[in-house]
Design an enzyme around this catalytic site. Structure first.
Site, short mmCIF file in Angstrom:
data_model
loop_
_atom_site.label_atom_id
_atom_site.label_comp_id
_atom_site.label_asym_id
_atom_site.label_seq_id
_atom_site.Cartn_x
_atom_site.Cartn_y
_atom_site.Cartn_z
CB SER A 1 104.95 -38.42 -1.20
OG SER A 1 103.75 -37.75 -1.48
CE LYS B 1 103.70 -35.06 1.44
NZ LYS B 1 103.40 -35.70 0.14
CB SER C 1 102.26 -39.22 2.19
OG SER C 1 103.42 -39.09 1.42
CE LYS D 1 106.69 -39.06 2.67
NZ LYS D 1 105.66 -40.03 2.30
#
Length: 284
Positions: free
Chosen positions: A56, A59, A113, A220
């Site tokens: 992820s 993203k 997420s 993140k």
């Protein structure tokens, strides 16, 4: 001019040996890169050029492409069956039929997420998901992320790959977007998706954003079996802007432990010039 810029980006990321490695900074993650974002001095690297799944962390690129397109942040988007994960069959708290604004979906994608949120962002891009993925790869090349490849916007595919060195560039670029800074570091957020579900409460997938010991600008996390546990951050440590990339941490808390080890090493270093002042590359 763009080619010169890309060449410069590549050159400064390949500077010298890592000072932190010489001073016993022990990072457990399989691949890592730490650098001072102010003078672009690499502090530590470990397998930094190894290409691997990034889960992820994808993203962040999804957010950049979404924001660069300048679509209405207030447009209401409906979660559709096309947004349901058919790769890993992960679950989601956003049922088909949920209605949220583009910015709400972006916030859920970055801070917690939320995969269906990211999928919907790609699907509603002009030209659809494939056009969105093409834009992601074009943007990666423009950033000098030459070892990166994206095939979808969520990170659920292990074919989304990059290196720690490339991801450091992505994190540095993300820090230039105020929306990404705000959304990725929000500790919690509530949404009302409709569809008779009432309020949904989300929390940030990175526990460090709630720690008083950290000042984090961009955050993140990512996780896949193939990628391990991943974490990237842009943070201020001892007054310096530092980018941290940690990939393939298999222990549940290893990425958090590694991040804390990096912070403590920098803070305890008595000769600040060692961390922030040597081996920097300046443009001609």
């Amino acid at each position: 001019m763009k080619q010169v810029f890309i060449l410069y980006c590549i050159l400064f990321f390949y500077t010298g040996s890592s000072l932190a490695q010489k001073n016993n900074l022990d990072v457990k993650s399989q691949a890592a890169l730490v650098f001072n974002a102010q003078n672009e001095h690499v502090i530590y690297d470990k397998n930094a050029d190894k290409v691997m799944p990034i889960a992820s962390i994808t993203k962040l690129m999804t957010a950049i492409v979404t924001l660069d397109t300048r679509l209405s942040p207030n447009e209401i988007i409906t979660i559709e069956s096309a947004d349901v994960d058919k790769l890993k069959y992960t679950t989601s708290r956003l049922p088909v039929g949920s209605k949220l604004s583009r910015h709400e979906l972006l916030k859920l994608s970055l801070m917690s997420s939320e995969n269906r949120a990211a999928a919907a962002l790609g699907r509603t891009y002009p030209g659809g998901t494939q056009a969105f993925v093409n834009a992601m790869n074009i943007k990666a090349k423009q950033m000098g992320m030459l070892n990166s490849r994206f095939v979808e916007p969520t990170g659920l595919s292990s074919n989304n790959v990059s290196s720690a060195r490339d991801l450091a560039k992505l994190v540095a670029a993300s820090n230039r977007y105020s929306v990404i800074r705000e959304f990725s570091t929000a500790s919690q957020h509530s949404v009302f998706p409709g569809n008779k579900r009432g309020q949904l409460q989300y929390v940030n997938s990175n526990s460090l954003v709630r720690s008083q010991n950290w000042t984090i600008d961009v955050s993140k996390t990512g996780y896949l079996n193939e990628a391990g546990r991943c974490l990237v951050m842009h943070a201020k440590i001892s007054g310096q802007p530092v980018v941290i990339v940690l990939l393939n941490s298999w222990g549940k808390n290893t990425r958090i432990g590694d991040a804390n080890r990096v912070r403590k090493w920098i803070e305890s270093n008595q000769n600040r010039k060692q961390v922030s002042g040597i081996n920097q590359i300046k443009p001609n």
